[in-house]
Design a protein around this motif. Sequence first.
Motif, PDB file in Angstrom:
ATOM      1  N   ARG A  92       0.815  -1.227   0.000  1.00 34.55           N
ATOM      2  CA  ARG A  92       0.000   0.000   0.000  1.00 34.55           C
ATOM      3  C   ARG A  92       0.839   1.263   0.000  1.00 34.55           C
ATOM      4  NH1 ARG A  92      -3.250  -2.461   5.098  1.00 34.55           N
ATOM      5  NH2 ARG A  92      -4.503  -4.026   4.000  1.00 34.55           N
ATOM      6  N   ASN A  93       2.028   1.184   0.576  1.00 35.03           N
ATOM      7  CA  ASN A  93       2.878   2.358   0.694  1.00 35.03           C
ATOM      8  C   ASN A  93       4.263   2.079   0.129  1.00 35.03           C
ATOM      9  OD1 ASN A  93       0.946   3.990   2.215  1.00 35.03           O
ATOM     10  ND2 ASN A  93       1.376   2.611   3.939  1.00 35.03           N
ATOM     11  N   GLU A  94       4.938   3.131  -0.277  1.00 41.54           N
ATOM     12  CA  GLU A  94       6.280   3.007  -0.823  1.00 41.54           C
ATOM     13  C   GLU A  94       7.182   2.271   0.162  1.00 41.54           C
ATOM     14  OE1 GLU A  94       7.696   4.485  -3.852  1.00 41.54           O
ATOM     15  OE2 GLU A  94       5.588   4.634  -4.421  1.00 41.54           O
ATOM     16  N   GLU A 110       7.055  -0.884   1.130  1.00 40.25           N
ATOM     17  CA  GLU A 110       6.529  -2.130   1.671  1.00 40.25           C
ATOM     18  C   GLU A 110       6.912  -3.269   0.730  1.00 40.25           C
ATOM     19  OE1 GLU A 110       2.740  -0.391   4.222  1.00 40.25           O
ATOM     20  OE2 GLU A 110       2.368  -1.471   2.349  1.00 40.25           O
ATOM     21  N   GLY A 134       4.587   4.514  -6.906  1.00 37.47           N
ATOM     22  CA  GLY A 134       3.163   4.271  -7.044  1.00 37.47           C
ATOM     23  C   GLY A 134       2.789   3.025  -7.822  1.00 37.47           C
ATOM     24  N   SER A 185       3.162  -1.247  -8.435  1.00 38.42           N
ATOM     25  CA  SER A 185       3.511  -2.540  -7.853  1.00 38.42           C
ATOM     26  C   SER A 185       4.492  -3.235  -8.788  1.00 38.42           C
ATOM     27  CB  SER A 185       2.254  -3.396  -7.664  1.00 38.42           C
ATOM     28  OG  SER A 185       2.574  -4.655  -7.138  1.00 38.42           O
ATOM     29  N   GLY A 201       8.938  -3.188   5.997  1.00 38.52           N
ATOM     30  CA  GLY A 201       8.463  -1.871   5.602  1.00 38.52           C
ATOM     31  C   GLY A 201       9.597  -0.941   5.238  1.00 38.52           C
ATOM     32  N   LYS A 238       9.698   1.659   8.059  1.00 37.07           N
ATOM     33  CA  LYS A 238       8.417   1.839   8.732  1.00 37.07           C
ATOM     34  C   LYS A 238       7.734   0.482   8.841  1.00 37.07           C
ATOM     35  CE  LYS A 238       7.570   6.513   6.909  1.00 37.07           C
ATOM     36  NZ  LYS A 238       6.618   7.350   6.120  1.00 37.07           N
ATOM     37  N   SER A 247       5.099  -2.069   8.111  1.00 41.58           N
ATOM     38  CA  SER A 247       4.271  -2.221   6.920  1.00 41.58           C
ATOM     39  C   SER A 247       2.795  -2.260   7.287  1.00 41.58           C
ATOM     40  CB  SER A 247       4.661  -3.502   6.180  1.00 41.58           C
ATOM     41  OG  SER A 247       3.881  -3.661   5.014  1.00 41.58           O
ATOM     42  N   THR A 248       1.968  -1.637   6.474  1.00 37.19           N
ATOM     43  CA  THR A 248       0.515  -1.662   6.679  1.00 37.19           C
ATOM     44  C   THR A 248      -0.150  -2.806   5.934  1.00 37.19           C
ATOM     45  OG1 THR A 248       0.101  -0.192   4.791  1.00 37.19           O
ATOM     46  CG2 THR A 248       0.482   0.843   6.953  1.00 37.19           C
TER      47      THR A 248
END
Length: 511
Positions: free
Chosen positions: A384-386, A388, A411, A413, A490, A493, A495-496
């Motif tokens: 979902r985010n850069e 991940e 942006g 995949s 992540g 970060k 990961s979501t």
Amino acid sequence: MNYKNPVLKGFHPDPSVCKVGGDYYLVTSSFEYFPGIPIFHSKNLVDWEQIGHVLTRESQLPLKRLHSYTVSQGIYAPTIRHHKGRFYIIALNVTTQKNFYVWADRAEGPWSEPVTIDGFAGFDPSLFFDDDGKVYLTASAFPGFGPEGILQAELDIESGQLVSESKLIWEGTGGSSPEGPHLYKINDWYYLLVAEGGTEYGHMVTIARSRNANGQFESSPDNPILSNRSTKLTIQATGHADLIEATDGSWWAVFLGFRPVKSTKVHHLGRETNLAPVEWSEEGWPIIGENGRAKVEHDSKLLPLGNPTPWQQKEEFDNDSLSPVWNFYRNPQKNSWSLTEKKGALTLHGQACSLNDLESPAFIGRRQQHFNCEVSTLMEFIPRNEGEEAGLTIFMNENHHYEIAKTLKDGKSILLFRRCVGSLWKVEKELEYDDSSVVLTVKATAMDFAFSFTKTNGEMELFGRGETSLLSTQVAGGFTGLYFAMYATGNGKVSTAPAHFEYFDYIPGDE
């Protein structure tokens, strides 16, 4: 009938063995992999089944890095012994720099909390229970703290307190790094078995004996009693042995050795567990193997060879616990993995740390145990985010690994193939990929790894290659072997997006 070495393939170094009735139990080093100290059971010393791990709780095996002076920390050289109905395992945790032992009434556990041994500056510790009730702690002297050699002290096994000062009892035969000692009492002699020469091509096993547990020890005239140095034999660096008397009265030795790739003379599977017969001279000295050489095949003599444990080829993650073949890298974050979040799948939640860091990534892997093999996994992952990322890695340590993975970049995949070799780090290939699911595959030979992916329509595409030699021990350093692992990160970060792995398939090939 002959049996074949290694009896435990892949990264299984520093074997130690004990016998209880007609059952044998064996442990090996595990370094920074968790759970720690794999434990095996056998009826014949050849066919081994892993029955679990000894150190299954973080309180038993803290692996949080306090320093980074070596790429291999954690558990070094455990020794297993059985005395008066109780199992004991002693080892050094290099991460905490503490010698400790644990005990259990059953080899399957549960095992106790560690009993720490303070005031003893040694490594590769071993226990010996003498007939008079005394317990001896024998270990290798730490380099830089005086003469190199073998230290020994008496130990109170109930409290873990030393009841005598440690003293140097033997300096070995003059080979480098005397280590991995074990003390035995056989026919009123105390035998001291030692590894020398470093755990490399010059590795060897030597032995000395005395009428007294504390020495003076005399060296065998046949030393080294095991070494494949300066030969073209398949198994090299033979050493770090442990002796065992079989139920039929024959003697055997388990020991480590590695199988180098012939064309490169480096090895990447790690040091493996091997078995060889032991013969005794008329003067009462042992010799291991065929005149001190270890072969791929030895005569099993009267060992009751049976059917080996079937190979666990496919893991479908449909149980509420992982089978013993799986490991985390260091102590896992509690929220980093799940077997229940998605039924019939392993779920990984990427942490902020990556495979390059000294923390514990979301990582679950198993040893590479065959030069020729193929592994694959079906992964469902929608970043979902850069940054991940999730995928399949071939991992030696945080500085040396290859991976095929899915991530979000600009942006989009994408699938990527990346190689990390020391300070050299490169994404070799990228490809836009929008499907939520993908099968990731690695096909291994002795010389290289081929990375592929399969789309949902069944079409497979070769995506990259990497040499095995660049992940070898001689290049990467340390004391472990390669792992095939599923991972998520992540990259700075948490990961979501969860990564779901629906199966993991490991197909062995011909050796």
